[in-house]
Write a protein that holds these residues in place. Structure first.
Motif, PDB file in Angstrom:
ATOM      1  N   LYS A 117      27.218   7.705  10.195  1.00 27.49           N
ATOM      2  CA  LYS A 117      26.866   9.058   9.971  1.00 27.49           C
ATOM      3  C   LYS A 117      26.721   9.407   8.502  1.00 27.49           C
ATOM      4  N   ALA A 118      27.532   8.781   7.429  1.00 27.12           N
ATOM      5  CA  ALA A 118      27.288   9.024   6.178  1.00 27.12           C
ATOM      6  C   ALA A 118      25.637   8.940   5.826  1.00 27.12           C
ATOM      7  N   ARG A 119      25.104   7.802   6.236  1.00 29.79           N
ATOM      8  CA  ARG A 119      23.611   7.318   5.964  1.00 29.79           C
ATOM      9  C   ARG A 119      22.788   7.977   6.970  1.00 29.79           C
ATOM     10  N   GLY A 120      23.209   9.003   7.953  1.00 30.39           N
ATOM     11  CA  GLY A 120      22.296   9.542   8.763  1.00 30.39           C
ATOM     12  C   GLY A 120      21.635   8.614   9.729  1.00 30.39           C
ATOM     13  N   ASN A 130      35.475   2.764  13.804  1.00 28.10           N
ATOM     14  CA  ASN A 130      35.926   3.693  13.011  1.00 28.10           C
ATOM     15  C   ASN A 130      34.637   3.603  11.717  1.00 28.10           C
ATOM     16  N   VAL A 131      34.909   2.407  11.035  1.00 28.44           N
ATOM     17  CA  VAL A 131      34.169   2.197   9.950  1.00 28.44           C
ATOM     18  C   VAL A 131      32.582   2.121  10.160  1.00 28.44           C
ATOM     19  N   TYR A 132      32.122   1.713  11.415  1.00 25.63           N
ATOM     20  CA  TYR A 132      30.980   1.594  11.678  1.00 25.63           C
ATOM     21  C   TYR A 132      30.287   3.016  11.642  1.00 25.63           C
ATOM     22  N   ALA A 133      31.120   3.857  12.670  1.00 25.16           N
ATOM     23  CA  ALA A 133      30.716   5.324  12.984  1.00 25.16           C
ATOM     24  C   ALA A 133      30.646   5.920  11.782  1.00 25.16           C
ATOM     25  N   ARG A 134      31.603   5.865  10.628  1.00 22.78           N
ATOM     26  CA  ARG A 134      31.453   6.704   9.523  1.00 22.78           C
ATOM     27  C   ARG A 134      30.435   6.324   8.666  1.00 22.78           C
ATOM     28  N   GLU A 135      30.225   5.022   8.316  1.00 22.44           N
ATOM     29  CA  GLU A 135      28.988   4.675   7.653  1.00 22.44           C
ATOM     30  C   GLU A 135      27.715   5.238   8.228  1.00 22.44           C
ATOM     31  N   THR A 148      30.041  -7.868   7.361  1.00 21.96           N
ATOM     32  CA  THR A 148      29.557  -8.812   6.267  1.00 21.96           C
ATOM     33  C   THR A 148      29.817  -7.859   5.095  1.00 21.96           C
ATOM     34  N   GLY A 149      29.727  -6.744   4.860  1.00 21.53           N
ATOM     35  CA  GLY A 149      29.641  -5.954   3.650  1.00 21.53           C
ATOM     36  C   GLY A 149      28.477  -5.678   2.986  1.00 21.53           C
ATOM     37  N   PHE A 150      27.376  -6.290   3.577  1.00 22.26           N
ATOM     38  CA  PHE A 150      26.193  -6.225   2.806  1.00 22.26           C
ATOM     39  C   PHE A 150      25.509  -4.629   2.880  1.00 22.26           C
ATOM     40  N   ASP A 151      25.222  -4.095   1.767  1.00 26.81           N
ATOM     41  CA  ASP A 151      24.443  -2.850   1.687  1.00 26.81           C
ATOM     42  C   ASP A 151      23.215  -2.824   2.582  1.00 26.81           C
ATOM     43  N   THR A 152      23.020  -1.397   2.838  1.00 29.38           N
ATOM     44  CA  THR A 152      21.629  -1.108   3.585  1.00 29.38           C
ATOM     45  C   THR A 152      20.399  -0.931   2.728  1.00 29.38           C
ATOM     46  N   LEU A 192       0.842  -1.210  -0.033  1.00 33.14           N
ATOM     47  CA  LEU A 192      -0.065  -0.024  -0.025  1.00 33.14           C
ATOM     48  C   LEU A 192       0.769   1.262   0.195  1.00 33.14           C
ATOM     49  N   LYS A 193       1.779   1.236   0.846  1.00 32.24           N
ATOM     50  CA  LYS A 193       2.773   2.448   0.886  1.00 32.24           C
ATOM     51  C   LYS A 193       4.124   2.165   1.126  1.00 32.24           C
ATOM     52  N   SER A 194       4.996   2.974   0.620  1.00 26.39           N
ATOM     53  CA  SER A 194       6.468   2.779   1.092  1.00 26.39           C
ATOM     54  C   SER A 194       6.654   3.213   2.501  1.00 26.39           C
ATOM     55  N   ARG A 195       7.651   2.494   2.946  1.00 24.03           N
ATOM     56  CA  ARG A 195       7.957   2.623   4.369  1.00 24.03           C
ATOM     57  C   ARG A 195       8.544   3.915   4.674  1.00 24.03           C
ATOM     58  N   ASN A 196       9.367   4.234   3.444  1.00 19.11           N
ATOM     59  CA  ASN A 196      10.131   5.358   3.675  1.00 19.11           C
ATOM     60  C   ASN A 196      11.248   5.396   4.755  1.00 19.11           C
ATOM     61  N   GLY A 197      11.902   4.217   5.071  1.00 21.48           N
ATOM     62  CA  GLY A 197      12.993   4.204   6.073  1.00 21.48           C
ATOM     63  C   GLY A 197      12.189   3.860   7.519  1.00 21.48           C
TER      64      GLY A 197
END
Lengths: 229, 229, 229, 229
Positions: free
Chosen positions: B96-99, B89-94, B132-136, B25-30
């Motif tokens: 933040k990059a994605r908000g 570091n990687v976790y925090a950077r990603e 694992t490197g899987f995208d979000t 019915l509708k997008s969850r929009n995040g």
């Protein structure tokens, strides 16, 4: 001329919901009609057309579509007389052992590519069981659908694999591990087998040994798959 | 004392049907709440208990259950100061990059094993993406769920993989091939990685390089998987 | 002895969802089996038992339950020979005109009160059409179910009235006003008719004029209902 | 210019199925958002447009649509100071007694007739309770929807009456008789009341006695309805 095609994807979801709800209410007891009715309801989703378009890019399959090829009629008694180990002999023996009717499937008139594809796989499905070695019990069926899904995704195969995962996990969770083993095995085997099941003129192979058919398809042995899995 | 447990598997199917229909019915929009509400509705199916029982057979996981371990609170700003390439570091950077908010998930009170398991995976899920490197994006999420499903099947992972296959094939069929590639990759990687994601005390690894974490888990490289796939 | 009854109300909802989804996919084309399958799936809801308990408080109905009374077998050709205006004559004429089979309904073995109630109404349903004057088209059927609902609510009648309102409003909205007119008329007529349709031994009335049957039931005329409506 | 309107009735059915399944899983605990989300999903069914077209044939309602009239903002404390028995006074007293917020409803931007109709009924719905006398408990709500359905059928009213019948019969069957009593009462009252609730500029009536408002609407007394029912 460009014909306007009106897809109705929502009907596909309603058909899936119907199939889920119906399956929660009573055992099908071997009645396969609901599966074919479900597939018929998927005719109007976009993926049905995309699957056809994709299949027709394979030259051998395109030829089958052009001819509207379907296997020549046969009798189990005749096939049973073929030498041991041939497709016809093994197929006939297993169908008889299970009391299966080779023409068990719901027939639909072939009026377009989508209806032809349905008759193509329905009329050869039980041969797939023999060639791939997947059982005809519910878990084996889903495993075989995963094989097909890996080779040539068609809507009903996607739906049945998804359906099997949901229903087994909810209603028979102790069987879930076995189900995933077969799905993973089917998907790997299908991915590694260059010869497409859907591309074969199976009635020409009745007198060919199953082992030779598998070799011709490039089907890796389970031993080999286990070694890489 | 034997307590009588009343499962209600039908509620699980109704929750799945609700999730399917709502998603059409509708997008969850995040908005991820519907996913967690869905999982909460699965508490009463038999598989929720079986999954817990199975997980507790793994000694490291059993220890987590006994302690009700959850990662110590942290701030992205602190983690971002860790050396390049470390998990923190990687976790925090990603994130933040994605908000993304590390505490985005729906909280439930930990009153039993089933509720604990939910908080355990919810509070560490975004770490899984990094390791694992899987995208979000939607397809990457389903791929990650397939990884989890292969390692330690829990109801919500099964449901989401099944859901993704149905919804993408019906509503975004041109993305179906990509989806299956990621599901197959996730399942293979998960099957070949002896270290269970659910068994790790992740907050002890913030300053460990991601490459070292992967090696410790025995995670095969994608290159290797490609060679055997 | 108190037997433990396990209701499963969720199965009732799943059956309703199945019926809704199935009806959105294809026309039943006069096939009534899905309706009876739907009703059979409602056996396990609490309301099925409550409906029976309520009905048995009516002495005439209780007697039918005790006897497991069902109408004696009959042939339309015999009934057609009865005088004009009698129940048998009108019934036979209308059944023949529509090409209806008096034994069209799905039979279930009578093993308890719930299964008996189903056979009781199924075997007499077409007589209700004659006596109440409701049409056998979809809207008339729903109107008749509203009549039954007002007199003696049974699960399938509730479900069909609810179903009719939803499906007509969604898929045939221009017919919605007519539907509500018939539902309201059926409900009012049922509420004002003291003689219960379910309580009658209909096979004793084949040679009774329909007008006399209506009078005996205390059925008000439509003219009178219109005056008070 | 003729704009092409694309209805999607299947979305309406999917929204109904979602609402049914969600309601079987957990109590809404007074959260009315799911009802408004459900209604929003019905915007795209044909009946939503037909309901608007039908309403605009009523001159007073057409004027409201033309103006996009909505009640002037108000405060319960001000209304509570009006004389006993006036609409404002009774409304304010009852809202306060129940702890209800007059602006509880989900707001949607008014961009067309369909969205306007939703804001029109949402912003005046609690006034309907006062004027018709229907309770605000679940059964009273359904009764009020039946009143609205009889006067001016709009999709959400049809859906909620249908929904109430199904859910109460399945999950609270002992309350079914009370539900039908209120539905029948609401439908009869609505049918016999010439003044449409949807046509009134309610903010002009705050200081009018409720009894006078009822008389002006031509609302028959329950005593009278009982005499004809």
């Amino acid at each position: 001329m460009t014909s306007v095609i009106n897809y109705n994807n929502d009907k596909g979801l309603l058909a899936y919901i119907e199939f889920l709800a119906a399956s929660s209410l009573k055992s099908r007891n071997g009645n396969t009609d609901p599966i074919f009715d479900f597939e018929d309801a998927l005719d109007q989703i976009e993926m049905a057309q995309l699957a056809v378009d994709e299949l027709k890019k394979i030259p051998e399959v395109n030829a089958l579509f052009a001819e509207r090829w379907l296997p020549a009629p046969f009798h189990l008694d005749d096939l049973a007389k073929l030498p041991d180990g041939t497709l016809g002999n093994v197929y006939a023996r297993e169908m008889k052992a299970r009391g299966f009717d080779p023409y068990f499937y719901k027939k639909v008139p072939v009026v377009d590519d989508i209806s032809y594809l349905k008759m193509l796989w329905r009329s050869t499905h039980d041969i797939y069981h023999v060639v791939t070695g997947f059982d005809t019990n519910p878990i084996g069926e889903i495993g075989l659908q995963a094989f097909v899904l890996a080779q040539t995704p068609i809507p009903i195969s996607v739906m049945l694999v998804s359906f099997g995962m949901v229903m087994i996990s909810i209603y028979q969770p102790t069987k879930f591990k076995d189900l995933m083993t077969e799905i993973a095995r089917g998907y790997r085997l299908g991915s590694h087998t260059p010869g497409k099941l859907i591309a074969q003129r199976w009635d020409q192979f009745w007198d060919v040994p199953v082992s030779e058919i598998r070799a011709n398809l490039g089907m890796v042995t389970e031993h080999y798959v286990a070694s890489i899995a």
